[in-house]
Design an enzyme around this catalytic site. Structure first.
Site, PDB file in Angstrom:
ATOM      1  N   LYS A  10       0.834  -1.203   0.000  1.00  0.00           N
ATOM      2  CA  LYS A  10       0.000   0.000   0.000  1.00  0.00           C
ATOM      3  C   LYS A  10       0.872   1.257   0.000  1.00  0.00           C
ATOM      4  O   LYS A  10       2.078   1.187   0.253  1.00  0.00           O
ATOM      5  CB  LYS A  10      -0.921  -0.040   1.222  1.00  0.00           C
ATOM      6  CG  LYS A  10      -1.890  -1.241   1.212  1.00  0.00           C
ATOM      7  CD  LYS A  10      -2.809  -1.239   2.435  1.00  0.00           C
ATOM      8  CE  LYS A  10      -3.720  -2.446   2.467  1.00  0.00           C
ATOM      9  NZ  LYS A  10      -4.633  -2.432   3.647  1.00  0.00           N
ATOM     10  N   TYR A  50     -12.262  -2.520  -3.336  1.00  0.00           N
ATOM     11  CA  TYR A  50     -12.770  -2.566  -1.960  1.00  0.00           C
ATOM     12  C   TYR A  50     -14.296  -2.543  -1.913  1.00  0.00           C
ATOM     13  O   TYR A  50     -14.879  -2.137  -0.899  1.00  0.00           O
ATOM     14  CB  TYR A  50     -12.188  -1.408  -1.146  1.00  0.00           C
ATOM     15  CG  TYR A  50     -10.805  -1.690  -0.578  1.00  0.00           C
ATOM     16  CD1 TYR A  50     -10.548  -2.856   0.156  1.00  0.00           C
ATOM     17  CD2 TYR A  50      -9.759  -0.781  -0.732  1.00  0.00           C
ATOM     18  CE1 TYR A  50      -9.286  -3.114   0.690  1.00  0.00           C
ATOM     19  CE2 TYR A  50      -8.486  -1.032  -0.198  1.00  0.00           C
ATOM     20  CZ  TYR A  50      -8.269  -2.204   0.518  1.00  0.00           C
ATOM     21  OH  TYR A  50      -7.020  -2.458   1.055  1.00  0.00           O
ATOM     22  N   PHE A  58     -15.771   3.606   7.211  1.00  0.00           N
ATOM     23  CA  PHE A  58     -14.405   4.000   6.858  1.00  0.00           C
ATOM     24  C   PHE A  58     -14.113   3.892   5.357  1.00  0.00           C
ATOM     25  O   PHE A  58     -12.968   4.063   4.926  1.00  0.00           O
ATOM     26  CB  PHE A  58     -13.380   3.169   7.641  1.00  0.00           C
ATOM     27  CG  PHE A  58     -13.507   1.666   7.437  1.00  0.00           C
ATOM     28  CD1 PHE A  58     -12.870   1.030   6.383  1.00  0.00           C
ATOM     29  CD2 PHE A  58     -14.264   0.901   8.318  1.00  0.00           C
ATOM     30  CE1 PHE A  58     -12.978  -0.339   6.192  1.00  0.00           C
ATOM     31  CE2 PHE A  58     -14.384  -0.483   8.131  1.00  0.00           C
ATOM     32  CZ  PHE A  58     -13.736  -1.100   7.061  1.00  0.00           C
ATOM     33  N   ARG A  86      -1.562 -14.340   3.398  1.00  0.00           N
ATOM     34  CA  ARG A  86      -2.281 -13.717   4.517  1.00  0.00           C
ATOM     35  C   ARG A  86      -1.528 -13.973   5.826  1.00  0.00           C
ATOM     36  O   ARG A  86      -1.456 -13.101   6.703  1.00  0.00           O
ATOM     37  CB  ARG A  86      -3.697 -14.284   4.615  1.00  0.00           C
ATOM     38  CG  ARG A  86      -4.606 -13.950   3.450  1.00  0.00           C
ATOM     39  CD  ARG A  86      -5.219 -12.594   3.519  1.00  0.00           C
ATOM     40  NE  ARG A  86      -6.158 -12.420   4.625  1.00  0.00           N
ATOM     41  CZ  ARG A  86      -6.932 -11.346   4.764  1.00  0.00           C
ATOM     42  NH1 ARG A  86      -6.861 -10.347   3.879  1.00  0.00           N
ATOM     43  NH2 ARG A  86      -7.750 -11.229   5.780  1.00  0.00           N
ATOM     44  N   THR A  92      -5.138  -8.072  10.514  1.00  0.00           N
ATOM     45  CA  THR A  92      -5.494  -6.786   9.907  1.00  0.00           C
ATOM     46  C   THR A  92      -5.070  -5.598  10.760  1.00  0.00           C
ATOM     47  O   THR A  92      -4.509  -4.624  10.253  1.00  0.00           O
ATOM     48  CB  THR A  92      -7.022  -6.724   9.683  1.00  0.00           C
ATOM     49  OG1 THR A  92      -7.405  -7.845   8.871  1.00  0.00           O
ATOM     50  CG2 THR A  92      -7.425  -5.439   8.998  1.00  0.00           C
ATOM     51  N   ARG A 103       2.883  -6.945   9.057  1.00  0.00           N
ATOM     52  CA  ARG A 103       2.191  -5.914   9.842  1.00  0.00           C
ATOM     53  C   ARG A 103       2.705  -5.888  11.280  1.00  0.00           C
ATOM     54  O   ARG A 103       2.801  -4.820  11.902  1.00  0.00           O
ATOM     55  CB  ARG A 103       0.681  -6.154   9.791  1.00  0.00           C
ATOM     56  CG  ARG A 103       0.072  -5.826   8.420  1.00  0.00           C
ATOM     57  CD  ARG A 103      -1.279  -6.465   8.249  1.00  0.00           C
ATOM     58  NE  ARG A 103      -2.017  -5.959   7.089  1.00  0.00           N
ATOM     59  CZ  ARG A 103      -3.136  -6.499   6.649  1.00  0.00           C
ATOM     60  NH1 ARG A 103      -3.656  -7.560   7.259  1.00  0.00           N
ATOM     61  NH2 ARG A 103      -3.760  -5.995   5.587  1.00  0.00           N
ATOM     62  N   ASN A 113      -1.671  -0.283   7.082  1.00  0.00           N
ATOM     63  CA  ASN A 113      -1.110  -1.573   7.487  1.00  0.00           C
ATOM     64  C   ASN A 113      -0.284  -2.260   6.400  1.00  0.00           C
ATOM     65  O   ASN A 113      -0.168  -3.476   6.340  1.00  0.00           O
ATOM     66  CB  ASN A 113      -2.216  -2.479   8.038  1.00  0.00           C
ATOM     67  CG  ASN A 113      -3.366  -2.672   7.060  1.00  0.00           C
ATOM     68  OD1 ASN A 113      -3.295  -2.238   5.915  1.00  0.00           O
ATOM     69  ND2 ASN A 113      -4.416  -3.343   7.493  1.00  0.00           N
ATOM     70  N   HIS A 116      -1.707  -5.740   1.413  1.00  0.00           N
ATOM     71  CA  HIS A 116      -3.014  -6.360   1.169  1.00  0.00           C
ATOM     72  C   HIS A 116      -2.812  -7.747   0.597  1.00  0.00           C
ATOM     73  O   HIS A 116      -1.871  -7.971  -0.171  1.00  0.00           O
ATOM     74  CB  HIS A 116      -3.836  -5.548   0.165  1.00  0.00           C
ATOM     75  CG  HIS A 116      -4.993  -6.309  -0.418  1.00  0.00           C
ATOM     76  ND1 HIS A 116      -6.197  -6.460   0.238  1.00  0.00           N
ATOM     77  CD2 HIS A 116      -5.109  -7.008  -1.570  1.00  0.00           C
ATOM     78  CE1 HIS A 116      -7.006  -7.211  -0.506  1.00  0.00           C
ATOM     79  NE2 HIS A 116      -6.366  -7.558  -1.606  1.00  0.00           N
ATOM     80  N   GLU A 127      -9.939 -10.019  -7.861  1.00  0.00           N
ATOM     81  CA  GLU A 127      -9.012  -8.888  -7.701  1.00  0.00           C
ATOM     82  C   GLU A 127      -7.919  -8.894  -8.777  1.00  0.00           C
ATOM     83  O   GLU A 127      -7.515  -7.837  -9.268  1.00  0.00           O
ATOM     84  CB  GLU A 127      -8.401  -8.924  -6.302  1.00  0.00           C
ATOM     85  CG  GLU A 127      -9.449  -8.690  -5.211  1.00  0.00           C
ATOM     86  CD  GLU A 127      -8.899  -8.872  -3.794  1.00  0.00           C
ATOM     87  OE1 GLU A 127      -7.701  -9.202  -3.634  1.00  0.00           O
ATOM     88  OE2 GLU A 127      -9.687  -8.689  -2.843  1.00  0.00           O
TER      89      GLU A 127
HETATM   90  N1  LIG Z   1      -9.764   3.704   8.857  1.00  0.00           N
HETATM   91  C1  LIG Z   1     -10.191   2.441   9.076  1.00  0.00           C
HETATM   92  N2  LIG Z   1      -9.726   1.514   8.268  1.00  0.00           N
HETATM   93  C2  LIG Z   1     -10.157   0.255   8.484  1.00  0.00           C
HETATM   94  C3  LIG Z   1     -11.038  -0.112   9.537  1.00  0.00           C
HETATM   95  N3  LIG Z   1     -11.257  -1.446   9.472  1.00  0.00           N
HETATM   96  C4  LIG Z   1     -10.525  -1.881   8.433  1.00  0.00           C
HETATM   97  N4  LIG Z   1      -9.862  -0.856   7.846  1.00  0.00           N
HETATM   98  C5  LIG Z   1      -8.979  -0.904   6.692  1.00  0.00           C
HETATM   99  O1  LIG Z   1      -9.663  -1.562   5.648  1.00  0.00           O
HETATM  100  C6  LIG Z   1      -8.819  -2.547   5.089  1.00  0.00           C
HETATM  101  C7  LIG Z   1      -9.679  -3.655   4.534  1.00  0.00           C
HETATM  102  O2  LIG Z   1     -10.311  -4.342   5.601  1.00  0.00           O
HETATM  103  P1  LIG Z   1     -10.436  -5.925   5.576  1.00  0.00           P
HETATM  104  O3  LIG Z   1     -10.607  -6.379   4.164  1.00  0.00           O
HETATM  105  O4  LIG Z   1     -11.451  -6.307   6.572  1.00  0.00           O
HETATM  106  O5  LIG Z   1      -9.007  -6.364   6.156  1.00  0.00           O
HETATM  107  P2  LIG Z   1      -7.857  -7.171   5.449  1.00  0.00           P
HETATM  108  O6  LIG Z   1      -8.454  -8.140   4.479  1.00  0.00           O
HETATM  109  O7  LIG Z   1      -6.928  -7.718   6.470  1.00  0.00           O
HETATM  110  O8  LIG Z   1      -7.090  -6.019   4.726  1.00  0.00           O
HETATM  111  P3  LIG Z   1      -6.877  -5.816   3.166  1.00  0.00           P
HETATM  112  O9  LIG Z   1      -5.840  -6.829   2.827  1.00  0.00           O
HETATM  113  O10 LIG Z   1      -6.432  -4.405   3.018  1.00  0.00           O
HETATM  114  O11 LIG Z   1      -8.190  -6.111   2.455  1.00  0.00           O
HETATM  115  C8  LIG Z   1      -7.894  -2.966   6.227  1.00  0.00           C
HETATM  116  O12 LIG Z   1      -6.658  -3.418   5.761  1.00  0.00           O
HETATM  117  C9  LIG Z   1      -7.743  -1.679   7.030  1.00  0.00           C
HETATM  118  O13 LIG Z   1      -6.605  -0.939   6.575  1.00  0.00           O
HETATM  119  C10 LIG Z   1     -11.522   0.917  10.379  1.00  0.00           C
HETATM  120  O14 LIG Z   1     -12.299   0.685  11.304  1.00  0.00           O
HETATM  121  N5  LIG Z   1     -11.061   2.183  10.117  1.00  0.00           N
HETATM  122 MG   LIG Z   2      -9.605  -7.590   2.841  1.00  0.00          MG
END
Ligand SMILES: Nc1nc2c(ncn2[C@@H]2O[C@H](COP(=O)(O)OP(=O)(O)OP(=O)(O)O)[C@@H](O)[C@H]2O)c(=O)[nH]1
Ligand SMILES: [Mg+2]
Length: 137
Positions: A10, A50, A58, A86, A92, A103, A113, A116, A127
């Protein structure tokens, strides 16, 4: 059987100079790089990527962040690539990600973080089609 997944470094990871570190971990793990590209995401592409989060509070912040600067997108392959990547990324929320994960080692903020990874083989194919149409199956 080999599997594919989408990997993103990212904008925070690119800005902090973590590209070599992350790619190095993928290579030493033994996964294969099928595609790799530095690019700035257009808003429409970010919103499609997304899409599952469109109703979350968010979402706007997430799209603004992921389009805020160059990111690195890649496709990696190998046995168990989806879960394996992962697992290398860590939880996350960096507050909960174990040391030794990307992370866990390099992030403190949920919103920044570093990486992805697709969360299932089905998500991976969706994707990959968004980021690398030429590789779509
Ligand atoms: N600002 C904010 N960002 C969030 C929050 N929850 C999740 N995110 C962001 O949204 C992204 C996508 O969420 P998820 O798909 O649930 O998590 P993930 O699969 O581990 O992360 P990705 O690999 O980025 O998809 C996360 O990586 C976070 O950076 C939140 O409450 N606030
Ligand atoms: Mg995700």
């Amino acid at each position: 059987m080999s599997e594919r997944t989408l990997m993103l470094i990212k904008p925070d990871g690119v800005a902090r100079g973590l590209v070599g570190e992350v790619i190095g971990r993928i290579e030493t793990k033994g996964f294969v790089l099928e595609a790799l590209e530095l690019r700035i995401l257009e808003r429409e592409v970010a919103e499609r990527h997304y899409g599952e989060h469109v109703d979350k509070p968010f979402f706007g912040e997430l799209v603004a962040f992921i389009t805020s600067g160059p990111l690195v997108a890649g496709v990696i392959s190998g046995r168990g690539a989806v879960a394996g990547w992962r697992s290398m990324m860590g939880a996350t929320d960096p507050a909960n990600s174990a040391p030794g994960t990307i992370r866990g080692d390099f992030a403190t903020l949920l919103s920044e973080n570093v990486v992805h990874g697709s969360d299932s083989p089905e998500s991976a194919e969706r994707e990959i089609g968004i980021f690398f149409p030429d590789l779509a199956r």
